[in-house]
Scaffold this motif. Structure first.
Motif, PDB file in Angstrom:
ATOM      1  N   VAL A  48      49.697  64.358  28.279  1.00  0.00           N
ATOM      2  CA  VAL A  48      50.055  64.634  29.665  1.00  0.00           C
ATOM      3  C   VAL A  48      48.881  64.181  30.529  1.00  0.00           C
ATOM      4  O   VAL A  48      47.761  64.672  30.370  1.00  0.00           O
ATOM      5  N   THR A  49      49.121  63.249  31.411  1.00  0.00           N
ATOM      6  CA  THR A  49      48.060  62.640  32.211  1.00  0.00           C
ATOM      7  C   THR A  49      47.296  63.662  33.055  1.00  0.00           C
ATOM      8  O   THR A  49      46.065  63.611  33.130  1.00  0.00           O
ATOM      9  N   ALA A  50      48.000  64.594  33.669  1.00  0.00           N
ATOM     10  CA  ALA A  50      47.360  65.549  34.585  1.00  0.00           C
ATOM     11  C   ALA A  50      46.425  66.528  33.885  1.00  0.00           C
ATOM     12  O   ALA A  50      45.468  67.008  34.487  1.00  0.00           O
ATOM     13  N   THR A  51      46.690  66.818  32.608  1.00  0.00           N
ATOM     14  CA  THR A  51      45.900  67.842  31.906  1.00  0.00           C
ATOM     15  C   THR A  51      45.093  67.304  30.728  1.00  0.00           C
ATOM     16  O   THR A  51      44.235  67.999  30.212  1.00  0.00           O
ATOM     17  N   ASP A  52      45.390  66.098  30.279  1.00  0.00           N
ATOM     18  CA  ASP A  52      44.802  65.514  29.068  1.00  0.00           C
ATOM     19  C   ASP A  52      45.116  66.333  27.817  1.00  0.00           C
ATOM     20  O   ASP A  52      44.422  66.232  26.808  1.00  0.00           O
ATOM     21  N   LYS A  53      46.173  67.130  27.869  1.00  0.00           N
ATOM     22  CA  LYS A  53      46.629  67.892  26.699  1.00  0.00           C
ATOM     23  C   LYS A  53      47.810  67.155  26.075  1.00  0.00           C
ATOM     24  O   LYS A  53      48.504  66.377  26.739  1.00  0.00           O
ATOM     25  N   TYR A  54      48.021  67.411  24.806  1.00  0.00           N
ATOM     26  CA  TYR A  54      49.061  66.703  24.056  1.00  0.00           C
ATOM     27  C   TYR A  54      50.275  67.590  23.833  1.00  0.00           C
ATOM     28  O   TYR A  54      50.145  68.803  23.634  1.00  0.00           O
ATOM     29  N   ILE A  55      51.444  66.945  23.864  1.00  0.00           N
ATOM     30  CA  ILE A  55      52.713  67.605  23.590  1.00  0.00           C
ATOM     31  C   ILE A  55      53.575  66.612  22.802  1.00  0.00           C
ATOM     32  O   ILE A  55      53.266  65.416  22.760  1.00  0.00           O
ATOM     33  N   PRO A  56      54.665  67.081  22.187  1.00  0.00           N
ATOM     34  CA  PRO A  56      55.538  66.130  21.501  1.00  0.00           C
ATOM     35  C   PRO A  56      55.999  65.029  22.462  1.00  0.00           C
ATOM     36  O   PRO A  56      56.347  65.287  23.613  1.00  0.00           O
ATOM     37  N   CYS A  57      55.963  63.813  21.987  1.00  0.00           N
ATOM     38  CA  CYS A  57      56.297  62.632  22.778  1.00  0.00           C
ATOM     39  C   CYS A  57      57.811  62.543  22.986  1.00  0.00           C
ATOM     40  O   CYS A  57      58.574  62.509  22.023  1.00  0.00           O
ATOM     41  N   VAL A  58      58.214  62.511  24.249  1.00  0.00           N
ATOM     42  CA  VAL A  58      59.622  62.379  24.620  1.00  0.00           C
ATOM     43  C   VAL A  58      59.761  61.098  25.437  1.00  0.00           C
ATOM     44  O   VAL A  58      59.061  60.920  26.441  1.00  0.00           O
ATOM     45  N   LYS A  59      60.644  60.233  25.004  1.00  0.00           N
ATOM     46  CA  LYS A  59      60.788  58.910  25.616  1.00  0.00           C
ATOM     47  C   LYS A  59      61.109  58.975  27.103  1.00  0.00           C
ATOM     48  O   LYS A  59      60.666  58.126  27.882  1.00  0.00           O
ATOM     49  N   THR A  60      61.860  59.988  27.526  1.00  0.00           N
ATOM     50  CA  THR A  60      62.295  60.078  28.916  1.00  0.00           C
ATOM     51  C   THR A  60      61.340  60.864  29.810  1.00  0.00           C
ATOM     52  O   THR A  60      61.616  61.050  30.999  1.00  0.00           O
ATOM     53  N   ALA A  61      60.224  61.323  29.278  1.00  0.00           N
ATOM     54  CA  ALA A  61      59.255  62.073  30.084  1.00  0.00           C
ATOM     55  C   ALA A  61      58.635  61.152  31.138  1.00  0.00           C
ATOM     56  O   ALA A  61      58.650  59.926  30.998  1.00  0.00           O
ATOM     57  N   THR A  62      58.077  61.739  32.169  1.00  0.00           N
ATOM     58  CA  THR A  62      57.447  60.962  33.237  1.00  0.00           C
ATOM     59  C   THR A  62      56.040  61.464  33.541  1.00  0.00           C
ATOM     60  O   THR A  62      55.465  61.096  34.568  1.00  0.00           O
ATOM     61  N   ASP A  63      55.475  62.277  32.652  1.00  0.00           N
ATOM     62  CA  ASP A  63      54.156  62.880  32.882  1.00  0.00           C
ATOM     63  C   ASP A  63      53.049  62.217  32.069  1.00  0.00           C
ATOM     64  O   ASP A  63      51.935  62.710  31.999  1.00  0.00           O
ATOM     65  N   GLY A  64      53.361  61.091  31.452  1.00  0.00           N
ATOM     66  CA  GLY A  64      52.393  60.402  30.605  1.00  0.00           C
ATOM     67  C   GLY A  64      52.661  60.618  29.128  1.00  0.00           C
ATOM     68  O   GLY A  64      52.278  59.806  28.290  1.00  0.00           O
ATOM     69  N   SER A  65      53.326  61.720  28.790  1.00  0.00           N
ATOM     70  CA  SER A  65      53.570  62.040  27.377  1.00  0.00           C
ATOM     71  C   SER A  65      54.673  61.184  26.755  1.00  0.00           C
ATOM     72  O   SER A  65      54.940  61.293  25.565  1.00  0.00           O
ATOM     73  N   GLN A  66      55.282  60.305  27.542  1.00  0.00           N
ATOM     74  CA  GLN A  66      56.305  59.402  27.014  1.00  0.00           C
ATOM     75  C   GLN A  66      55.700  58.276  26.176  1.00  0.00           C
ATOM     76  O   GLN A  66      56.415  57.566  25.483  1.00  0.00           O
ATOM     77  N   VAL A  67      54.393  58.118  26.217  1.00  0.00           N
ATOM     78  CA  VAL A  67      53.713  57.085  25.440  1.00  0.00           C
ATOM     79  C   VAL A  67      53.188  57.720  24.144  1.00  0.00           C
ATOM     80  O   VAL A  67      52.376  58.645  24.195  1.00  0.00           O
ATOM     81  N   PRO A  68      53.650  57.245  22.992  1.00  0.00           N
ATOM     82  CA  PRO A  68      53.149  57.803  21.734  1.00  0.00           C
ATOM     83  C   PRO A  68      51.681  57.432  21.524  1.00  0.00           C
ATOM     84  O   PRO A  68      51.333  56.254  21.526  1.00  0.00           O
ATOM     85  N   ARG A  69      50.824  58.449  21.370  1.00  0.00           N
ATOM     86  CA  ARG A  69      49.384  58.197  21.271  1.00  0.00           C
ATOM     87  C   ARG A  69      48.741  58.730  20.004  1.00  0.00           C
ATOM     88  O   ARG A  69      47.764  58.174  19.532  1.00  0.00           O
TER      89      ARG A  69
END
Length: 125
Positions: A48-69
């Protein structure tokens, strides 16, 4: 002679499916898994771009977590609050063992995005 209490001598090696499938050196780290998630082993994570915390990657997300890292090395339970968890940053691994969100049709959809991170998907030979 009784076999009671003896460990099984069944060879399970033929049933073993490796996660690591290549000789690329593995780079690992520890990241913060955002609260509210029960992450299974080998779950694909996005940041998640705003927090630099990680969550399960969801393709339709728009918070940065849509990119598998990253890929969770072990299961992590952050349902009660943020938790630290070990992750693969770079690895060559079996896509069939990945835990991915249903928004992704198949791990191969992540192949190019993962390659940008140094993660390569390869099935065992």
């Amino acid at each position: 002679m009784s076999d009671y209490g003896m460990a099984s001598v069944t060879d399970v090696s033929e049933n073993f499916v490796p996660f690591i499938t290549g000789e690329k050196p593995q780079i690992t780290d520890t990241v913060t898994i955002a609260s509210g998630h029960a992450v299974a082993q080998y779950t694909v994570l996005g940041r998640v771009t705003a927090t630099d915390k990680y969550i399960p990657c969801v393709k339709t997300a728009t918070d940065g977590s849509q990119v598998p890292r990253r890929i969770a090395i072990y299961a992590v339970d952050s349902t009660g609050g943020d938790a630290l968890g070990p992750v693969y940053c770079e690895v060559e691994c079996n896509p069939d063992e990945l835990v991915i969100d249903g928004s992704w049709g198949a791990p191969e959809e992540m192949k190019e995005l993962f390659a940008d991170q140094g993660i390569y998907l390869r099935r065992p030979m």
